[in-house]
Write an enzyme that holds these catalytic residues in place. Structure first.
Site, PDB file in Angstrom:
ATOM      1  N   PHE A  22       0.824  -1.215   0.000  1.00  0.00           N
ATOM      2  CA  PHE A  22       0.000   0.000   0.000  1.00  0.00           C
ATOM      3  C   PHE A  22       0.861   1.269   0.000  1.00  0.00           C
ATOM      4  O   PHE A  22       0.879   2.027  -0.977  1.00  0.00           O
ATOM      5  CB  PHE A  22      -0.937  -0.069   1.210  1.00  0.00           C
ATOM      6  CG  PHE A  22      -1.568   1.220   1.628  1.00  0.00           C
ATOM      7  CD1 PHE A  22      -2.056   2.122   0.691  1.00  0.00           C
ATOM      8  CD2 PHE A  22      -1.696   1.530   2.973  1.00  0.00           C
ATOM      9  CE1 PHE A  22      -2.650   3.313   1.087  1.00  0.00           C
ATOM     10  CE2 PHE A  22      -2.295   2.708   3.381  1.00  0.00           C
ATOM     11  CZ  PHE A  22      -2.767   3.609   2.436  1.00  0.00           C
ATOM     12  N   ILE A  23       1.606   1.496   1.062  1.00  0.00           N
ATOM     13  CA  ILE A  23       2.404   2.715   1.170  1.00  0.00           C
ATOM     14  C   ILE A  23       3.596   2.659   0.219  1.00  0.00           C
ATOM     15  O   ILE A  23       3.916   3.636  -0.466  1.00  0.00           O
ATOM     16  CB  ILE A  23       2.879   2.920   2.616  1.00  0.00           C
ATOM     17  CG1 ILE A  23       1.677   3.075   3.555  1.00  0.00           C
ATOM     18  CG2 ILE A  23       3.796   4.139   2.721  1.00  0.00           C
ATOM     19  CD1 ILE A  23       2.027   3.034   5.035  1.00  0.00           C
ATOM     20  N   ASP A  42       9.990  -6.781  -2.980  1.00  0.00           N
ATOM     21  CA  ASP A  42       8.795  -7.272  -2.296  1.00  0.00           C
ATOM     22  C   ASP A  42       8.683  -8.767  -2.517  1.00  0.00           C
ATOM     23  O   ASP A  42       8.897  -9.255  -3.630  1.00  0.00           O
ATOM     24  CB  ASP A  42       7.549  -6.570  -2.857  1.00  0.00           C
ATOM     25  CG  ASP A  42       6.371  -6.586  -1.894  1.00  0.00           C
ATOM     26  OD1 ASP A  42       5.958  -7.687  -1.479  1.00  0.00           O
ATOM     27  OD2 ASP A  42       5.874  -5.496  -1.547  1.00  0.00           O
ATOM     28  N   ALA A  90       7.076  -5.033   6.142  1.00  0.00           N
ATOM     29  CA  ALA A  90       6.788  -5.374   7.538  1.00  0.00           C
ATOM     30  C   ALA A  90       5.810  -6.532   7.611  1.00  0.00           C
ATOM     31  O   ALA A  90       5.018  -6.757   6.686  1.00  0.00           O
ATOM     32  CB  ALA A  90       6.200  -4.162   8.271  1.00  0.00           C
ATOM     33  N   TYR A 155       3.742  -7.092  17.598  1.00  0.00           N
ATOM     34  CA  TYR A 155       4.099  -6.170  16.511  1.00  0.00           C
ATOM     35  C   TYR A 155       4.882  -4.974  17.053  1.00  0.00           C
ATOM     36  O   TYR A 155       5.923  -4.602  16.504  1.00  0.00           O
ATOM     37  CB  TYR A 155       2.822  -5.724  15.808  1.00  0.00           C
ATOM     38  CG  TYR A 155       3.012  -4.684  14.729  1.00  0.00           C
ATOM     39  CD1 TYR A 155       3.614  -5.015  13.522  1.00  0.00           C
ATOM     40  CD2 TYR A 155       2.547  -3.383  14.901  1.00  0.00           C
ATOM     41  CE1 TYR A 155       3.770  -4.067  12.514  1.00  0.00           C
ATOM     42  CE2 TYR A 155       2.687  -2.440  13.905  1.00  0.00           C
ATOM     43  CZ  TYR A 155       3.296  -2.782  12.717  1.00  0.00           C
ATOM     44  OH  TYR A 155       3.440  -1.839  11.738  1.00  0.00           O
ATOM     45  N   LYS A 159       8.776  -4.240  16.025  1.00  0.00           N
ATOM     46  CA  LYS A 159       9.108  -2.988  15.353  1.00  0.00           C
ATOM     47  C   LYS A 159      10.051  -2.133  16.203  1.00  0.00           C
ATOM     48  O   LYS A 159      10.917  -1.440  15.672  1.00  0.00           O
ATOM     49  CB  LYS A 159       7.837  -2.207  15.015  1.00  0.00           C
ATOM     50  CG  LYS A 159       6.975  -2.852  13.939  1.00  0.00           C
ATOM     51  CD  LYS A 159       7.684  -2.948  12.592  1.00  0.00           C
ATOM     52  CE  LYS A 159       7.787  -1.597  11.909  1.00  0.00           C
ATOM     53  NZ  LYS A 159       8.383  -1.706  10.547  1.00  0.00           N
TER      54      LYS A 159
END
Length: 334
Positions: A22-23, A42, A90, A155, A159
């Site tokens: 998406f981003i 990716d 991620a 998560y 992170k």
């Protein structure tokens, strides 16, 4: 961003991990436009070829199917001559509940692997996408970058580990790094399955004629941030010397509850009033309150965030299929 800033990347080799997501796909799009030599990295476990299909014919764009955890000659070759890394890949928050070991491997181990490659090949700049989840349930409002770290989800922990590796490579080895903490991003191509963002999940359900489901009481506050603003934040972080060694909240500062979001989207999309808000069980590790300070990123990098959430959302939702992504299939009210 001033053209003179983004023009610094023209002709330079950049790697965008998670670039078909998406981003990442929006970031690839902006970098191609800026004439950078873009490697979209990716593994397509969450990203989609369709998100970057419109870039395939560009001579300065290449999609490479690989994982950030991959090691060996192929990744070594890929990093040769790289100027900038935008690390957006991620394991997402909802996935961590299903496979926390995979979450750790990708979010912490993947970051470490990329940092080692960056140092080995003399990468000039490393921009790390992180998350507001590293703060856990905020205790100080508005929440600034100096808020204590106390993650309440796998998560958030993984992170945060990624952030710590980034800091170590900056402090010990002098790698030029910047950390951007994302908050509740929305915009076209956002994943609409159970691992996606709440805006797209609600959109998919409403356009399929199903009630939006709010987990818990729905008074959880979110700071929704337009995807284009995050692209701008990444480009500024990569080209502004003031960003070296810094961490920034990349958030709009908008405050909307999940109940307000669900009701507002029904008002926009359900003209006949056939649907209603449903409530489900609370999510484990769901944070209740966000009041995020973006003062630092605005003052140091000049990022200006979209403030008209409902206006922007209404305009974006005018193209439902575009919002859900080219690979999402046609969506209509049944």
């Amino acid at each position: 961003m001033a053209q003179s800033d983004v023009s610094q990347l023209a002709g330079r080799k950049v790697i965008v991990t998670g670039g078909a997501g998406f981003i990442g796909s929006h970031l690839c799009e902006a970098l191609v436009k800026a004439s950078a030599e873009v490697i979209c990295l990716d593994d397509l476990s969450a990203g989609k070829r369709s998100n970057v299909a419109h870039l395939d014919g560009c001579p300065n764009f290449r999609l490479v199917e690989a994982s950030v955890c991959d090691e060996g000659a192929r990744m070594d070759t890929l990093f040769v001559g790289t100027d900038t890394v935008f690390h957006n890949a991620a394991s997402k928050k909802n996935i961590c509940l299903v496979d926390p070991h995979r979450d750790l491997e990708v979010n912490a181990g993947g970051a470490l692997n990329l940092l080692k490659l960056a140092m080995k090949h003399g990468v000039r700049k490393f921009v790390q996408a992180s998350t507001g989840s590293v703060y856990g349930e905020p205790q100080l409002f508005p929440t600034t970058e100096t808020h204590p770290f106390d993650p309440v989800s796998y998560y958030g922990v993984s992170k945060l580990a990624g952030e710590r590796y980034v800091d170590v490579f900056h402090k010990l080895y002098g790698l030029d790094t910047t950390i951007l903490r994302y908050f509740h991003v929305y915009g076209p191509r956002q994943e609409s399955n159970e691992f996606g963002g709440v805006v797209s999940i609600f959109l998919r359900r409403i356009t399929e004629g199903q009630n939006p489901i709010v987990f818990g009481h729905g008074e959880q506050v979110r700071s929704f941030t337009w995807v284009g603003d995050l692209v701008d934040a990444n480009l500024r972080a990569a080209t502004n010397p003031q960003a070296t060694g810094q961490a920034y909240n990349a958030a709009s500062g908008i405050r909307v509850t999940i109940n307000e979001l669900a009701r507002g989207m029904l008002d926009i999309l359900d003209n006949e009033g056939r649907l209603r808000v449903e409530h489900g069980d609370p999510l484990i590790g769901d944070i209740m309150e966000f009041d995020v300070s973006n003062e630092k990123i605005r003052e140091q990098l000049g990022v200006e965030f979209e403030g008209d959430f409902w206006g922007t959302l209404k305009t974006a939702l005018g193209d439902v299929n575009g919002f859900l992504g080219a690979g999402a299939g046609a969506a209509t009210m049944s």
